[in-house]
Design a protein around this motif. Structure first.
Motif, PDB file in Angstrom:
ATOM      1  N   VAL A 106      -4.681  -9.374   1.965  1.00 34.66           N
ATOM      2  CA  VAL A 106      -3.617  -9.146   0.977  1.00 34.66           C
ATOM      3  C   VAL A 106      -2.754  -7.958   1.418  1.00 34.66           C
ATOM      4  O   VAL A 106      -1.517  -7.993   1.297  1.00 34.66           O
ATOM      5  CB  VAL A 106      -4.214  -8.893  -0.414  1.00 34.66           C
ATOM      6  CG1 VAL A 106      -3.112  -8.536  -1.413  1.00 34.66           C
ATOM      7  CG2 VAL A 106      -4.972 -10.125  -0.895  1.00 34.66           C
ATOM      8  N   GLU A 107      -3.391  -6.914   1.936  1.00 33.39           N
ATOM      9  CA  GLU A 107      -2.646  -5.748   2.419  1.00 33.39           C
ATOM     10  C   GLU A 107      -1.706  -6.144   3.560  1.00 33.39           C
ATOM     11  O   GLU A 107      -0.526  -5.750   3.578  1.00 33.39           O
ATOM     12  CB  GLU A 107      -3.622  -4.670   2.895  1.00 33.39           C
ATOM     13  CG  GLU A 107      -2.931  -3.410   3.418  1.00 33.39           C
ATOM     14  CD  GLU A 107      -3.903  -2.437   4.038  1.00 33.39           C
ATOM     15  OE1 GLU A 107      -3.520  -1.268   4.229  1.00 33.39           O
ATOM     16  OE2 GLU A 107      -5.053  -2.821   4.362  1.00 33.39           O
ATOM     17  N   ALA A 108      -2.219  -6.937   4.512  1.00 35.01           N
ATOM     18  CA  ALA A 108      -1.395  -7.379   5.643  1.00 35.01           C
ATOM     19  C   ALA A 108      -0.227  -8.234   5.167  1.00 35.01           C
ATOM     20  O   ALA A 108       0.905  -8.099   5.656  1.00 35.01           O
ATOM     21  CB  ALA A 108      -2.250  -8.154   6.641  1.00 35.01           C
ATOM     22  N   LEU A 109      -0.480  -9.112   4.191  1.00 31.12           N
ATOM     23  CA  LEU A 109       0.592  -9.946   3.647  1.00 31.12           C
ATOM     24  C   LEU A 109       1.640  -9.107   2.937  1.00 31.12           C
ATOM     25  O   LEU A 109       2.851  -9.333   3.099  1.00 31.12           O
ATOM     26  CB  LEU A 109       0.001 -10.978   2.676  1.00 31.12           C
ATOM     27  CG  LEU A 109      -0.817 -12.120   3.293  1.00 31.12           C
ATOM     28  CD1 LEU A 109      -1.571 -12.886   2.219  1.00 31.12           C
ATOM     29  CD2 LEU A 109       0.085 -13.075   4.076  1.00 31.12           C
ATOM     30  N   ALA A 110       1.194  -8.113   2.146  1.00 30.56           N
ATOM     31  CA  ALA A 110       2.135  -7.258   1.415  1.00 30.56           C
ATOM     32  C   ALA A 110       3.011  -6.476   2.383  1.00 30.56           C
ATOM     33  O   ALA A 110       4.208  -6.277   2.135  1.00 30.56           O
ATOM     34  CB  ALA A 110       1.366  -6.315   0.493  1.00 30.56           C
ATOM     35  N   LYS A 111       2.427  -6.026   3.499  1.00 31.17           N
ATOM     36  CA  LYS A 111       3.213  -5.309   4.517  1.00 31.17           C
ATOM     37  C   LYS A 111       4.261  -6.218   5.150  1.00 31.17           C
ATOM     38  O   LYS A 111       5.277  -5.745   5.652  1.00 31.17           O
ATOM     39  CB  LYS A 111       2.286  -4.745   5.588  1.00 31.17           C
ATOM     40  CG  LYS A 111       1.454  -3.553   5.120  1.00 31.17           C
ATOM     41  CD  LYS A 111       0.542  -3.047   6.225  1.00 31.17           C
ATOM     42  CE  LYS A 111      -0.250  -1.824   5.749  1.00 31.17           C
ATOM     43  NZ  LYS A 111      -1.185  -1.318   6.783  1.00 31.17           N
ATOM     44  N   ASP A 112       3.991  -7.529   5.129  1.00 28.58           N
ATOM     45  CA  ASP A 112       4.938  -8.510   5.677  1.00 28.58           C
ATOM     46  C   ASP A 112       5.834  -9.078   4.582  1.00 28.58           C
ATOM     47  O   ASP A 112       6.465 -10.115   4.757  1.00 28.58           O
ATOM     48  CB  ASP A 112       4.170  -9.641   6.363  1.00 28.58           C
ATOM     49  CG  ASP A 112       5.026 -10.397   7.360  1.00 28.58           C
ATOM     50  OD1 ASP A 112       5.592  -9.759   8.262  1.00 28.58           O
ATOM     51  OD2 ASP A 112       5.151 -11.630   7.211  1.00 28.58           O
ATOM     52  N   ASP A 113       5.867  -8.389   3.417  1.00 26.81           N
ATOM     53  CA  ASP A 113       6.733  -8.748   2.289  1.00 26.81           C
ATOM     54  C   ASP A 113       6.316 -10.058   1.617  1.00 26.81           C
ATOM     55  O   ASP A 113       7.137 -10.748   1.012  1.00 26.81           O
ATOM     56  CB  ASP A 113       8.202  -8.825   2.737  1.00 26.81           C
ATOM     57  CG  ASP A 113       9.162  -8.551   1.567  1.00 26.81           C
ATOM     58  OD1 ASP A 113       8.774  -7.792   0.663  1.00 26.81           O
ATOM     59  OD2 ASP A 113      10.266  -9.117   1.566  1.00 26.81           O
ATOM     60  N   VAL A 114       5.040 -10.417   1.728  1.00 25.65           N
ATOM     61  CA  VAL A 114       4.496 -11.550   0.981  1.00 25.65           C
ATOM     62  C   VAL A 114       3.660 -10.945  -0.140  1.00 25.65           C
ATOM     63  O   VAL A 114       2.533 -10.493   0.074  1.00 25.65           O
ATOM     64  CB  VAL A 114       3.628 -12.464   1.877  1.00 25.65           C
ATOM     65  CG1 VAL A 114       3.037 -13.605   1.062  1.00 25.65           C
ATOM     66  CG2 VAL A 114       4.450 -13.002   3.029  1.00 25.65           C
ATOM     67  N   LYS A 115       4.222 -10.919  -1.379  1.00 25.84           N
ATOM     68  CA  LYS A 115       3.598 -10.142  -2.448  1.00 25.84           C
ATOM     69  C   LYS A 115       3.152 -10.975  -3.650  1.00 25.84           C
ATOM     70  O   LYS A 115       2.447 -10.474  -4.522  1.00 25.84           O
ATOM     71  CB  LYS A 115       4.569  -9.056  -2.913  1.00 25.84           C
ATOM     72  CG  LYS A 115       4.975  -8.101  -1.789  1.00 25.84           C
ATOM     73  CD  LYS A 115       6.028  -7.106  -2.230  1.00 25.84           C
ATOM     74  CE  LYS A 115       6.440  -6.197  -1.078  1.00 25.84           C
ATOM     75  NZ  LYS A 115       7.485  -5.220  -1.468  1.00 25.84           N
ATOM     76  N   THR A 116       3.568 -12.212  -3.719  1.00 26.25           N
ATOM     77  CA  THR A 116       3.182 -13.073  -4.846  1.00 26.25           C
ATOM     78  C   THR A 116       2.631 -14.380  -4.310  1.00 26.25           C
ATOM     79  O   THR A 116       2.793 -14.718  -3.119  1.00 26.25           O
ATOM     80  CB  THR A 116       4.388 -13.374  -5.749  1.00 26.25           C
ATOM     81  OG1 THR A 116       5.346 -14.167  -5.013  1.00 26.25           O
ATOM     82  CG2 THR A 116       5.056 -12.087  -6.223  1.00 26.25           C
TER      83      THR A 116
END
Length: 538
Positions: free
Chosen positions: A452-462
């Motif tokens: 989830v952290e890696a996705l959020a850093k790649d602007d995938v947040k939802t």
């Protein structure tokens, strides 16, 4: 010139002569004549009329008719070729929409202009028929060898007479610097046939790998009969080639059959290919074994295959490195083309150094995270442990096989590993929330806090953001452009998420969001299953 005064049989005789000369169907020539006469009649009676001409196939008599069609009152667009039901009653007893009224009209006097126009129509139709015949003849011969005669050379491209037409051998399809003079005999491979406005274009090649395969088929009867099969071919035209063969008869040696008595068969192919050196290699279903064969004459110590990335690592002795790579990388490049794999070649010393570096990295990881001394950390690595997850969740029995590890020590090791992983997960979750990750993504099954952290850093947040991702964006992949393979990094690739796992997670997210109906997926799977069954049955 009046059509009535001409010898009626002359039309048929002319059609036969033209068809024989151009090797096309006489019926096509007669139809062209009918169209040309109809066009001449329209210029006499009026272009709005529907004038048709029919030539008797036995007597050659040409009959001119005017055709009118019965249509509804509000659909009449051309009153000279159409009429309504009421007017049609003058000609038919019970006319209906769609009926036709055919009246014979007098033959026309063909003046000079009309005769010239008729000639042009016939020539055009004959040319089209000739082109269609040529295309139909050669489109089924793609992938075969043909003998031709050089007509001329244009800007490095060779125009070849192939009997019933011309073909082009482009300069990049010639071997090396070979050149040809007019009237030279040439053996070429039909690579492509295209239907174009200017007529069928036939493209030839002498550099295509399949040209060599077809030459072997001509020289080796066992290949022609299907006893020996050519599985793969790779060429550096004019220099060197590799061909992989397999025998479907255990009593026949595929390599020996292709070489022939005293090398006669392979030498015939070599001579045709301007002295190109050919390595004949036994094909094997086992990719590492096949690769070892493909790298001949170099000796291989070890092969490591990464099937997902379609890459393979080859370890060779130091003295074999230059032989394995070949001059200007030729040997390894041809082996790569033959196997369809990217090949990394390294010496035994380089491989040993890499393994040592990996050993040191893992040792340091266990020392820092589990608070172990160097000796104990090295013991873990030596036993095959590569990550904290393995230590934390492996069966205790697997830890007990390590010298000096008892139940208490094993429990302590696993407790330390789990505490560290939980702390890392908590930290990753906090970071993800700070970056804006929503609960819908955090709570999605299959995603760890670190993911989830890696996705959020790649602007995938939802979850919506996640559902729009492509599988390769998550798992990574390979892209081939102009024959060169390049790596596409995936957001979740560091977590060893496979392409299939990424596909399943994305599809699950879309189902949860209501974007996809599971019933539709089930029906698609059933259709694919039925198609596969039908294909297997066929």
């Amino acid at each position: 010139m009046a059509i009535t005064s001409a010898n009626q049989l002359e039309l048929l005789q002319t059609a036969e002569a033209v068809a024989r000369e151009k090797m096309i169907d006489p019926e096509l020539v007669v139809e062209a004549m009918e169209e040309s006469l109809a066009r001449a009649a329209k210029s006499r009676y009026g272009a709005e009329l529907d004038i048709r001409v029919s030539i008797d196939r036995k007597t050659g008599k040409a009959t001119f008719t005017r055709v009118r069609t019965v249509v509804a009152d509000d659909e009449i667009e051309n009153d000279r070729a159409e009429l309504n039901v009421e007017d049609a009653k003058d000609y038919l007893d019970d006319p209906k929409i769609g009926d036709t009224i055919v009246d014979e009209v007098p033959p026309v006097e063909m003046g000079r202009i009309a005769a010239q126009s008729a000639k042009q129509v016939i020539l055009q139709k004959v040319r089209e028929a000739e082109r269609d015949r040529q295309y139909e003849e050669f489109k089924d011969r793609v992938g075969t060898i043909i003998n031709g005669q050089v007509k001329r050379e244009e800007y490095g491209n060779v125009i070849v007479d192939i009997g019933r037409g011309e073909a082009i051998l482009r300069r990049n399809e010639k071997i090396g610097r070979e050149s040809y003079r007019p009237n030279d005999r040439i053996r070429v491979y039909i690579k492509d046939v295209r239907r174009e406005v200017r007529g069928p274009q036939i493209f030839l090649s002498r550099t295509d790998p399949q040209f060599m395969a077809e030459l072997f088929k001509m020289e080796v009867p066992e290949i022609y009969d299907g006893i020996i099969e050519i599985k793969a071919v790779a060429r550096d035209p004019g220099s060197r080639a590799k061909i992989a063969v397999i025998s479907h008869d255990s009593s026949i040696d595929p390599v020996g059959a292709c070489v022939g008595m005293r090398g006669s068969r392979v030498q015939a192919v070599v001579n045709e290919l301007q002295g190109e050196k050919i390595d004949i290699i036994p094909w094997n279903e086992d990719q590492p074994t096949f690769l070892v064969n493909a790298l001949q004459p170099a000796e291989v110590s070890k092969v490591v295959l990464d099937e997902e990335a379609e890459r393979i690592e080859v370890v060779v002795p130091e003295e074999q490195l230059s032989l394995a790579i070949g001059r200007r990388g030729q040997n390894v490049r041809l082996a790569s083309q033959l196997t369809g794999l990217d090949i990394d070649i390294m010496t035994e010393e380089e491989e040993s150094a890499r393994r040592q570096a990996e050993f040191e990295v893992r040792t340091k990881l266990f020392m820092e995270t589990l608070d172990l001394d160097e000796f104990f950390a090295q013991l873990l690595v030596s036993e095959g442990f590569t990550s904290l997850e393995e230590v934390a969740y492996v069966e205790v029995d697997e830890l007990l096989v390590i010298d000096g590890v008892d139940d208490d020590t094993a429990s302590e090791l696993q407790a330390r590993a789990r505490d560290y992983l939980e702390a890392q997960a908590k930290k990753a979750l906090e970071t993800a929330r700070e970056l804006g990750a929503q609960d819908s993504l955090i709570e999605f099954e299959g995603l760890t806090p670190q993911m989830v952290e890696a996705l959020a850093k790649d602007d995938v947040k939802t979850l919506e953001d996640f559902a729009t991702c492509a599988d390769w964006e998550l798992a990574g992949g390979w892209t081939t452009v102009n024959g060169e393979r390049s790596k596409d990094d995936g957001v979740l690739e560091p977590f060893d998420v496979s392409l299939e796992e990424a596909q399943n997670m994305v599809m699950t997210a879309r189902i949860q969001l209501g974007w996809v109906d599971p019933a539709d997926l089930a029906s698609d799977d059933e259709e694919e299953g039925e198609a596969a069954t039908e294909e297997a049955g066929a």
